[in-house]
Write a protein that holds these residues in place. Structure first.
Motif, mmCIF file in Angstrom:
data_model
loop_
_atom_site.group_PDB
_atom_site.id
_atom_site.type_symbol
_atom_site.label_atom_id
_atom_site.label_comp_id
_atom_site.label_asym_id
_atom_site.label_seq_id
_atom_site.Cartn_x
_atom_site.Cartn_y
_atom_site.Cartn_z
ATOM 1 N N ALA A 57 5.155 11.689 1.199
ATOM 2 C CA ALA A 57 5.928 11.358 2.401
ATOM 3 C C ALA A 57 6.781 12.544 2.841
ATOM 4 O O ALA A 57 6.861 12.854 4.038
ATOM 5 C CB ALA A 57 6.809 10.140 2.138
ATOM 6 N N ILE A 58 7.420 13.221 1.879
ATOM 7 C CA ILE A 58 8.257 14.376 2.210
ATOM 8 C C ILE A 58 7.418 15.477 2.848
ATOM 9 O O ILE A 58 7.818 16.092 3.847
ATOM 10 C CB ILE A 58 8.958 14.900 0.936
ATOM 11 N N PHE A 59 6.233 15.732 2.307
ATOM 12 C CA PHE A 59 5.334 16.748 2.866
ATOM 13 C C PHE A 59 4.921 16.385 4.289
ATOM 14 O O PHE A 59 4.914 17.229 5.188
ATOM 15 C CB PHE A 59 4.099 16.883 1.973
ATOM 16 N N THR A 60 4.588 15.110 4.512
ATOM 17 C CA THR A 60 4.172 14.657 5.845
ATOM 18 C C THR A 60 5.305 14.774 6.843
ATOM 19 O O THR A 60 5.107 15.238 7.976
ATOM 20 C CB THR A 60 3.678 13.199 5.778
ATOM 21 N N ALA A 101 6.155 5.840 -7.755
ATOM 22 C CA ALA A 101 6.779 5.807 -6.432
ATOM 23 C C ALA A 101 7.300 7.185 -6.041
ATOM 24 O O ALA A 101 7.234 7.578 -4.871
ATOM 25 C CB ALA A 101 7.924 4.788 -6.420
ATOM 26 N N ALA A 102 7.787 7.960 -7.030
ATOM 27 C CA ALA A 102 8.308 9.298 -6.742
ATOM 28 C C ALA A 102 7.191 10.237 -6.293
ATOM 29 O O ALA A 102 7.383 11.060 -5.396
ATOM 30 C CB ALA A 102 9.008 9.851 -7.975
ATOM 31 N N LEU A 103 6.011 10.115 -6.916
ATOM 32 C CA LEU A 103 4.896 10.973 -6.527
ATOM 33 C C LEU A 103 4.430 10.662 -5.102
ATOM 34 O O LEU A 103 4.105 11.568 -4.328
ATOM 35 C CB LEU A 103 3.737 10.799 -7.516
ATOM 36 N N TYR A 104 4.403 9.387 -4.753
ATOM 37 C CA TYR A 104 4.068 9.034 -3.365
ATOM 38 C C TYR A 104 5.166 9.491 -2.406
ATOM 39 O O TYR A 104 4.899 9.840 -1.259
ATOM 40 C CB TYR A 104 3.832 7.529 -3.243
ATOM 41 N N ASP A 106 0.848 -1.195 0.000
ATOM 42 C CA ASP A 106 0.000 0.000 0.000
ATOM 43 C C ASP A 106 0.885 1.246 0.000
ATOM 44 O O ASP A 106 1.421 1.657 1.030
ATOM 45 C CB ASP A 106 -0.914 -0.002 1.227
ATOM 46 N N LEU A 107 1.049 1.877 -1.165
ATOM 47 C CA LEU A 107 1.952 3.017 -1.284
ATOM 48 C C LEU A 107 1.444 4.241 -0.524
ATOM 49 O O LEU A 107 2.242 4.999 0.044
ATOM 50 C CB LEU A 107 2.155 3.374 -2.756
ATOM 51 N N PHE A 108 0.123 4.437 -0.518
ATOM 52 C CA PHE A 108 -0.404 5.619 0.179
ATOM 53 C C PHE A 108 -0.157 5.522 1.679
ATOM 54 O O PHE A 108 0.303 6.483 2.315
ATOM 55 C CB PHE A 108 -1.899 5.793 -0.097
ATOM 56 N N LEU A 109 -0.478 4.351 2.280
ATOM 57 C CA LEU A 109 -0.226 4.167 3.706
ATOM 58 C C LEU A 109 1.263 4.239 4.013
ATOM 59 O O LEU A 109 1.668 4.757 5.057
ATOM 60 C CB LEU A 109 -0.796 2.830 4.180
ATOM 61 N N SER A 110 2.083 3.726 3.115
ATOM 62 C CA SER A 110 3.535 3.806 3.298
ATOM 63 C C SER A 110 3.994 5.256 3.341
ATOM 64 O O SER A 110 4.795 5.644 4.192
ATOM 65 C CB SER A 110 4.260 3.065 2.172
ATOM 66 N N ALA A 111 3.474 6.072 2.413
ATOM 67 C CA ALA A 111 3.849 7.483 2.374
ATOM 68 C C ALA A 111 3.352 8.212 3.620
ATOM 69 O O ALA A 111 4.089 9.008 4.224
ATOM 70 C CB ALA A 111 3.283 8.137 1.120
#
Length: 279
Positions: A178-181, A171-174, A103-108
């Motif tokens: 992550a960077i924003f969070t 993956a870069a967009l997700y 799950d890329l969204f939860l990972s981010a």
């Protein structure tokens, strides 16, 4: 007292680097998310050359620390050196595994939360984990017309761009999420989570309102002389700071004495002193 403060700082560095390592090794790396920094470069190196994360983090930081020691001295690097060593140790000790599966969204999202708390604790202890933070500081010594933050954005952006070419744009967009969070969570820790409200009150019943604030809310209030430019008449303006949950009580209190009062309410990031955050 100073030794106790230093012990707390180093304890925060240990906890912070462990959390960062969990986010990097158990969330970002399995999801192929390159979030910038030396650890982002380490994820790329692991995929291309199968170099362990802890080893890449150590090898990439060694020349940076040598340069920083020569240019800025021991005082500048000592806590950051400890934090960087602890991060490499944690990356070595923490077992491999994925917390979020595919799950890329939860990972981010949760990687950003865990990493943000970790970085925030390290920053609160007046340290960094080396990497692009230190490289940006070294570059800024030569390019003084740029800020460290601007240089870091360029360096991290380049690493994210390389990550996009290796792992793909998805993956870069997700990774950007992550960077924003990470940024929001770490800023929240550094700036303080005890947000308050400040209020400016202009009323002909300023004395009654001030007395009620002092007695009923046990909050300090300051009176200031203000001049209305339209009427050219002087008025007394009250200024006070209250907690978020007290702003409703303050509005009701003002309305009770003067429903026509002019009230300005805005956010306050941090308040130090009696009744709020202690120094």
């Amino acid at each position: 007292m100073r030794n106790k403060s230093a012990a707390v700082d180093y304890g925060m560095i240990v906890i912070g680097t462990v959390l960062m390592s969990m986010g990097i090794k158990n969330i970002f790396d399995p999801a192929n998310m390159v979030t910038g920094g030396v650890t982002g470069a380490a994820i790329i190196f692991k995929d291309i050359w199968n170099v362990p994360l802890w080893l890449s983090n150590t090898l990439l930081n060694i020349p940076l620390f040598i340069a920083a020691f020569k240019i800025m001295g021991w005082t500048f690097i000592k806590r950051t050196l400890f934090a960087t060593v602890m991060l490499s140790v944690a990356l070595y000790v923490i077992p491999d595994g994925s917390f979020m599966q595919d799950d890329l969204f939860l990972s981010a999202l949760f990687g950003g939360i865990i990493g943000g708390v970790g970085i925030g604790l390290v920053f609160l202890a007046r340290a960094t984990t080396g990497g692009t933070d230190m490289l940006a500081a070294l570059i800024q010594k030569r390019m003084k017309h740029y800020t460290i933050a601007q240089i870091m954005q360029v360096l991290d952006g380049l690493i994210v761009l390389v990550g996009a070419t290796v792992f793909g744009i998805r993956a870069a967009l997700y990774a950007l999420i992550a960077i924003f969070t990470v940024s929001k969570i770490s800023d929240g820790l550094i700036e303080g989570l005890k947000f308050s409200k400040q209020a400016y009150i202009i009323s002909d019943h300023h004395q009654e309102i001030a007395d009620a604030i002092l007695k009923e809310m046990s909050r300090g209030v300051t009176g200031m002389t203000a001049r209305g430019m339209y009427s050219n008449s002087e008025k007394n303006m009250l200024f006070c700071v209250v907690s978020k949950k007290e702003i409703v009580q303050l509005r009701e209190l003002v309305s009770r004495f003067d429903p026509r009062a002019f009230v300005i309410v805005s956010d306050v990031r941090e308040v130090f002193g009696e009744g709020f955050i202690e120094y």
